[in-house]
Design a protein around this motif. Sequence first.
Motif, PDB file in Angstrom:
ATOM      1  N   GLY A   1     -18.898  -3.696  69.849  1.00 25.04           N
ATOM      2  CA  GLY A   1     -18.070  -4.727  70.455  1.00 25.04           C
ATOM      3  C   GLY A   1     -17.092  -5.392  69.517  1.00 25.04           C
ATOM      4  N   PHE A   2     -16.807  -4.784  68.357  1.00 27.59           N
ATOM      5  CA  PHE A   2     -15.843  -5.383  67.438  1.00 27.59           C
ATOM      6  C   PHE A   2     -14.406  -5.198  67.926  1.00 27.59           C
ATOM      7  CE2 PHE A   2     -19.159  -4.466  64.033  1.00 27.59           C
ATOM      8  CZ  PHE A   2     -19.653  -5.756  64.073  1.00 27.59           C
ATOM      9  N   ARG A   3     -14.161  -4.173  68.703  1.00 22.82           N
ATOM     10  CA  ARG A   3     -12.803  -3.882  69.170  1.00 22.82           C
ATOM     11  C   ARG A   3     -12.876  -2.886  70.311  1.00 22.82           C
ATOM     12  NH1 ARG A   3     -11.643   1.227  67.495  1.00 22.82           N
ATOM     13  NH2 ARG A   3     -12.646   2.004  65.610  1.00 22.82           N
ATOM     14  N   SER A   4     -11.726  -2.671  70.957  1.00 23.53           N
ATOM     15  CA  SER A   4     -11.616  -1.630  71.972  1.00 23.53           C
ATOM     16  C   SER A   4     -11.474  -0.283  71.279  1.00 23.53           C
ATOM     17  CB  SER A   4     -10.398  -1.879  72.863  1.00 23.53           C
ATOM     18  OG  SER A   4     -10.504  -3.124  73.520  1.00 23.53           O
ATOM     19  N   ALA A   5     -11.894   0.764  71.948  1.00 21.55           N
ATOM     20  CA  ALA A   5     -11.772   2.109  71.385  1.00 21.55           C
ATOM     21  C   ALA A   5     -10.316   2.564  71.441  1.00 21.55           C
ATOM     22  CB  ALA A   5     -12.643   3.079  72.162  1.00 21.55           C
TER      23      ALA A   5
ATOM     24  N   LEU B   1      -7.657   1.048  62.726  1.00 18.15           N
ATOM     25  CA  LEU B   1      -8.817   0.199  62.999  1.00 18.15           C
ATOM     26  C   LEU B   1     -10.067   0.695  62.280  1.00 18.15           C
ATOM     27  CD1 LEU B   1      -8.248  -0.427  66.827  1.00 18.15           C
ATOM     28  CD2 LEU B   1      -7.389  -1.730  64.879  1.00 18.15           C
ATOM     29  N   GLY B   2      -9.870   1.449  61.189  1.00 15.11           N
ATOM     30  CA  GLY B   2     -10.997   1.885  60.368  1.00 15.11           C
ATOM     31  C   GLY B   2     -11.858   2.971  60.973  1.00 15.11           C
ATOM     32  N   THR B   3     -11.331   3.717  61.969  1.00 18.55           N
ATOM     33  CA  THR B   3     -12.164   4.699  62.669  1.00 18.55           C
ATOM     34  C   THR B   3     -12.688   5.781  61.740  1.00 18.55           C
ATOM     35  OG1 THR B   3     -10.109   5.841  63.297  1.00 18.55           O
ATOM     36  CG2 THR B   3     -11.072   4.347  64.898  1.00 18.55           C
TER      37      THR B   3
ATOM     38  N   ALA C   1      -8.659  -7.735  70.526  1.00 19.39           N
ATOM     39  CA  ALA C   1      -8.838  -6.975  71.767  1.00 19.39           C
ATOM     40  C   ALA C   1     -10.172  -6.246  71.748  1.00 19.39           C
ATOM     41  CB  ALA C   1      -7.700  -5.964  71.925  1.00 19.39           C
ATOM     42  N   GLY C   2     -10.949  -6.459  72.798  1.00 18.33           N
ATOM     43  CA  GLY C   2     -12.212  -5.741  72.938  1.00 18.33           C
ATOM     44  C   GLY C   2     -13.386  -6.369  72.216  1.00 18.33           C
TER      45      GLY C   2
END
Length: 346
Positions: free
Chosen positions: A90-94, A327-329, A15-16
């Motif tokens: 652009g690796f994923r959605s926030a 997601l590694g944030t 996603a994203g």
Amino acid sequence: MTMTEGQRVGKVNRAGWRPDRLREQREAHGLTLERAGERLREVAEQARLKGIPAANPQTLWQHEQGEVYPGPHYRRAYCLLYRATEPDLGFRSALPGEETSFKLTPMDDRLTGAHVLAVERAVHRIAPGSEEADHRGLQQRIIDAWKRRHTGGDPHRPVLILVGGFAGSGKTELARFFVQLTGWPLLDKDPLTRPLVEKLLVALGGDPNDRHTDLYRERVRPVEYDCLMQSALANIKCGISTVLSAPFIAEMTDPAWMQRLANRAAAMGVDVFPVWVRCDEQSMQEYISFRSAARDAWKLQRWDEYMATIDLDLRPAVPHLVVDNRLGTAVTLADQARQAMGAMYA
């Protein structure tokens, strides 16, 4: 079982994912594919990331074309290279409420106040996991300790931080970040006790990589955690603030165990802060696959069975703090703070 860099994942499963953003960033910084690969290797080596990416032009081109989804070491290196977050690139959605915005970031290594902002943003990932938890108190202690490493003086009592969470949640990375900011010693359960655990399992007729049978849970795990906690108590008896990294699943969910620890620490004038690292299943599986540790083989081979034993909503049964690393944030912000500090003190 290991995850190869060439593992292909379709966009529909991410996603994203916007692979075109990598190309936009590279071109905005005037980098060829070959030069971008060189810079990726440089920043990964400077940050001492595990698994320095080969970063050859063909692999980078596959990332930009969306043919191959970058592995965790590539994503971390890209974020450091372009001074951006995963959603930026652009690796994923926030995540909901995640602080991020996409912009073409200039590559400016001049020393500014950015290092202070980077540290504060990363540390502010620590949030209250329960109403009684003093998250601001721990945030301030970490930031103050970082500053005191250059100014001297410590107005606080010593502190014992327990960083817990499921396997692959990112707790070791975050514990190391706390240590790099504060200068406090780190006691990581696995490297501290693994030689003892493996030899004890063999002596008892078991598998040295066993972490799931009754033999391990009932006869070895208690000794493992006793070694960890005895080491921690030896430090705090000397008034040395200490960071511990271990799952602490049974311990943090046992109010009696936590109360005994808090009482012993309080008798020595030490404050205890339990920190729970929250993560998602996909990221945990990715982290565990990437580190390729023998002790994780059972989990990876029987992933669904392993996940059936895990409650991702589990939280400590005592006042605690939470670091949201879905997601590694949190790890991404810690990487950028390390990078900023490296520029400051170079």
